[in-house]
Enzyme design. Structure first.
Site, PDB file in Angstrom:
ATOM      1  N   ASP A   1       0.828  -1.213   0.000  1.00 42.30           N
ATOM      2  CA  ASP A   1       0.000   0.000   0.000  1.00 42.30           C
ATOM      3  C   ASP A   1       0.862   1.263   0.000  1.00 42.30           C
ATOM      4  O   ASP A   1       2.052   1.223   0.303  1.00 42.30           O
ATOM      5  CB  ASP A   1      -0.898  -0.030   1.245  1.00 42.30           C
TER       6      ASP A   1
ATOM      7  N   ASP B   1     -10.755   2.130  -3.150  1.00 43.72           N
ATOM      8  CA  ASP B   1     -11.265   1.929  -1.792  1.00 43.72           C
ATOM      9  C   ASP B   1     -12.789   1.996  -1.767  1.00 43.72           C
ATOM     10  O   ASP B   1     -13.405   1.765  -0.733  1.00 43.72           O
ATOM     11  CB  ASP B   1     -10.692   2.990  -0.838  1.00 43.72           C
TER      12      ASP B   1
HETATM   13  C1  GLA Z   1      -5.755   1.788   2.076  1.00 42.31           C
HETATM   14  C2  GLA Z   1      -6.127   0.612   1.218  1.00 42.31           C
HETATM   15  C3  GLA Z   1      -7.176  -0.208   1.917  1.00 42.31           C
HETATM   16  C4  GLA Z   1      -6.644  -0.672   3.247  1.00 42.31           C
HETATM   17  C5  GLA Z   1      -6.194   0.509   4.076  1.00 42.31           C
HETATM   18  C6  GLA Z   1      -5.458   0.081   5.323  1.00 42.31           C
HETATM   19  O1  GLA Z   1      -6.787   2.690   2.182  1.00 42.31           O
HETATM   20  O2  GLA Z   1      -6.565   1.028  -0.036  1.00 42.31           O
HETATM   21  O3  GLA Z   1      -7.558  -1.307   1.128  1.00 42.31           O
HETATM   22  O4  GLA Z   1      -5.581  -1.566   3.039  1.00 42.31           O
HETATM   23  O5  GLA Z   1      -5.317   1.359   3.339  1.00 42.31           O
HETATM   24  O6  GLA Z   1      -5.020   1.154   6.071  1.00 42.31           O
END
Ligand code: GLA
Length: 731
Positions: free
Chosen positions: A478, A548
């Site tokens: 990430d 997301d």
């Molecule tokens: C980001 C990712 C999510 C999740 C969060 C965790 O937003 O896109 O899928 O992994 O971080 O903090």
């Protein structure tokens, strides 16, 4: 496929069965763009395409009044020598001059395609797949060299390009602009299509009619960004999904970028793409070299679906690497939306075992397993397991997941650091920031200075050990913050212009080290969803978390937009809880899965919270996906109805041999007493008979007449009301 050089006219003709790309040496020694597009015959002399005419008010070479760069199509235009459109590069010399004159010196043509050291790029598996051309230009006054690398592939209507600057002189030169490509087109009668948005609403197609003046997109966020994707289509006004001329330009890069099209007053169009020149500079001492990222240009005469097929197939087969590139992806269960950071081993195992009961193949533990991390205010950087949550460590949990018969995946966000972390307390100078100035914080975190080798070494050591000890099968990588105050503490003043780019290069380096240590691991890149969904990342991680926003209706749009430039196998897509946590929208489990199955497919929820009936549906979905994922993720994908244009969205995939297909249609809002709408399929064999739900149809019948879609509500559970979907399996 071949690259022909005509000695007498000094013209190069790169071609294959689909395209021609013709470059010629111009009267001033620079390179001119003579033709690009659908394949044409080879000829020794296309120099009538060079404009040689005297026009007042133009500047040209003193001994050749009829040649001026201003009205010619330049291959890699410079600044300050008579061309007043956007330059492809700019060099600052020690005497303060920004003028360069690069002239053709030599070239070489060779089979295959060389790797670009340290950079993601298309590749060949066999030299016979492609041919490459490297043209060397020199600025005789300074000794600077430019090496233009072109590759033409046998099976794709594509040219890949990049440039290498080599300081062969005795003085230092500062590069302040180094685009990967410029393409001068003979007319500007194009519609520009970009894929823009923001966090949770990535890659919405936006069209702009080009005319005189400049249209551009870019990123100065340190990553390619959700705001604008480094992929642009130029299409004719009458081009649609199924017919018409278009070209797509994709930048194989994950950092700050600029893509722009400039219609000039003589009716031509200049397209440039590369690293954003803002905040970029690179010093080249004698002997040093700098290489730009790669740009990929693809052409079609058969509409946007066809253009997308080129990128899908090329990126799946010759950009993604490793064992996973063409393999069906494991069906995963991720705990993020189920628990966020509030979990312990017991609750995780409960979620995982329900996943196992559903037939899930991979369990992924998301954020919150390390350091002191109960919310996003602390812990980032401390890549040591949190024993309060996981007393048996990652190894202990991984063993239990493996014992259930599932693979085990883990989340990392290596590029970031919280102020409240042991890492920050030990190394405050590892953060990108300007000493003495306040610094911006995003999601309570700061960005590590990856241009520092010691930062890279720390991250490599930590990630390598955790992956190794934990026997990890999948990594979600990430990156949840844009870069600000991009300043490397301790680096020389004149190095500061390199830091954005060096950060990207070192992210690539870290990936490269880990994927070569662990070639079996499936990597999924992520940046708050799709903020770093680009071709550069696909070289290291064959899939990227799409967004997301996991709401099925929103996802339909995001995945639709993403499919223009990227293969379905690269789009991370999950079924999440209803009502959805981002939009509050309630949507049946069928529709949620019908959208996610056109992606890598998985669940991001606690399956224990489903009703028995829904859980039974999930089990069937998992079986369906296992049976059809090869086709769904690797078949020819066609967009049929755009969710941006009406109440319906539809798409389909067709197998290579056209014997099987799966089509999906989604109706967004319920309609009362609707009209008769038919969905026409595409890509089928007109003469074959296809069986659909017990009925038989000819391919041409399905493509010319189509199936009724206004009756979607009659079928299936949860089919009434808003957000309904229907899948058809064609055999
Ligand atoms: C980001 C990712 C999510 C999740 C969060 C965790 O937003 O896109 O899928 O992994 O971080 O903090």
């Amino acid at each position: 496929m071949s690259i022909i050089f005509h000695e007498k006219t000094k013209q190069f003709h790169l071609n294959n069965d689909y395209i021609s790309y013709i470059i010629g040496v111009l009267p001033d020694g620079s390179l001119g763009q003579l033709y690009s597009g659908e394949r044409i015959h080879d000829k020794e002399d296309y120099s009538y395409l060079i404009n040689l005419e005297y026009r007042s008010m133009m500047v040209g070479l003193h001994d050749n009044e009829v040649f001026t760069q201003e009205i010619n199509r330049m291959e890699y235009p410079s600044f300050g020598t008579g061309d007043y459109r956007a330059p492809a590069f700019m060099l600052m010399h020690e005497n303060g001059s920004h003028v360069s004159r690069f002239e053709y010196v030599s070239h070489r043509i060779f089979p295959g395609k060389p790797a670009l050291p340290g950079l993601p790029a298309l590749y060949t598996e066999d030299d016979s797949e492609a041919e490459s051309l490297e043209i060397c230009l020199k600025d005789h006054l300074t000794g600077m060299g430019q090496y233009h690398l072109y590759t033409v592939f046998k099976d794709y209507p594509v040219i890949a390009r990049s440039v290498r600057f080599v300081n062969g002189g005795s003085e230092r030169v500062k590069i302040t602009r180094a685009m990967s490509m410029a393409l001068d087109l003979p007319d500007s009668d194009y519609v520009w299509m970009q894929f823009s948005g923001a966090w949770t609403r990535e890659k919405r197609p936006i069209e702009r009619l080009l005319t005189e003046g400049t249209v551009s997109i870019g990123s100065l966020r340190g990553h390619s960004s959700a705001n604008h994707n480094p992929f642009v289509i130029l299409k004719r006004r009458n081009t649609d999904e199924f017919k018409g001329e278009a070209l797509g330009i994709s930048l194989v890069y994950s950092g700050n970028f600029l893509m722009s099209a400039e219609g000039d007053t003589y009716g031509t169009l200049r397209f440039i793409a590369g690293i954003h020149p803002e905040c970029f500079s690179w010093n080249l001492s004698p002997g040093d070299e700098f290489r730009t990222p790669e740009a990929v240009i693809a052409w079609t005469n058969e509409g946007l679906n066809d253009l997308s097929h080129t990128f899908h197939s090329l990126y799946r087969k010759r950009l993604c690497r490793g064992i996973w590139k063409e393999k069906p992806r494991p069906i995963l269960l991720n705990n993020w939306e189920a628990t966020y950071m509030g979990f312990n081993e017991e609750s995780i195992l409960k979620i995982a075992s329900k996943g196992r009961d559903a037939g899930i193949e991979l369990f992924v533990l998301d954020d919150g397993w390390f350091g002191k991390r109960d919310d996003d205010r602390s812990g980032l950087g401390d890549w040591y397991v949190n024993k309060d949550k996981l007393p048996g460590g990652i190894g202990g949990l991984s063993e239990k997941i493996h014992a259930m018969g599932m693979k085990f995946g883990l989340w990392f966000e290596p590029e970031m650091i919280n102020e409240d972390s042991d890492l920050y307390r030990a190394h405050p100078d590892w953060v990108l920031s300007v000493p003495g100035r306040s610094r911006s914080v995003g999601r309570h975190q700061m960005v590590l200075d990856l241009s520092k080798n010691e930062v890279l070494e720390y991250l490599y050591e930590r990630m390598h050990n955790i992956i190794d000890e934990g026997k990890i099968d999948y990594v979600k990588w990430d990156m949840n913050r844009t870069i600000s105050e991009c300043y490397s503490i301790g680096a020389e003043a004149e190095e500061q212009g390199t830091i954005y780019h060096k950060n990207v290069l070192n992210v690539y380096k870290l990936y490269e080290k880990l994927i070569s240590d662990f070639p079996e691991i499936l990597f999924e890149s992520c940046a708050s969803g799709g903020s770093r969904f680009d071709a550069g990342m696909l070289y290291y991680a064959p899939q990227t978390w799409g967004s997301d926003d996991t709401d099925a209706v929103e996802r339909m749009k995001i995945q639709y937009g993403t499919s223009y430039g990227y293969p379905i196998s690269s789009i991370g897509a999950h079924v999440s809880e209803s009502p959805n946590q981002q939009t509050g929208r309630a949507c049946s489990i069928e529709t949620r899965a019908a959208v996610a199955c056109f992606g890598t497919f998985g669940y991001e929820m606690d399956l224990n919270r489903l009703s028995d009936e829904e859980f039974e549906t999930v089990k069937k979905q998992v079986i369906f996906m296992k049976e059809h994922r090869e086709l769904l993720q690797g078949g020819r994908f066609y967009r049929l109805l755009s969710p941006y244009e009406g109440n319906y969205c539809a798409w389909m995939v067709v197998s290579e041999d056209r014997k099987r297909a799966i089509a999906a249609c989604y109706r967004i809002l319920a309609e009362v007493n609707p009209g008769h709408k038919r969905l026409k399929f595409t890509g089928l064999d007109p003469d074959k008979t296809y069986r659909i739900e017990g009925n038989e149809y000819f391919g041409d019948e399905l493509m010319k007449i189509g199936l009724e879609i206004a009756d979607i509500p009659k079928e299936g559970k949860g089919a009434e009301g808003d957000f309904v979907s229907r899948l058809w399996i064609l055999e």
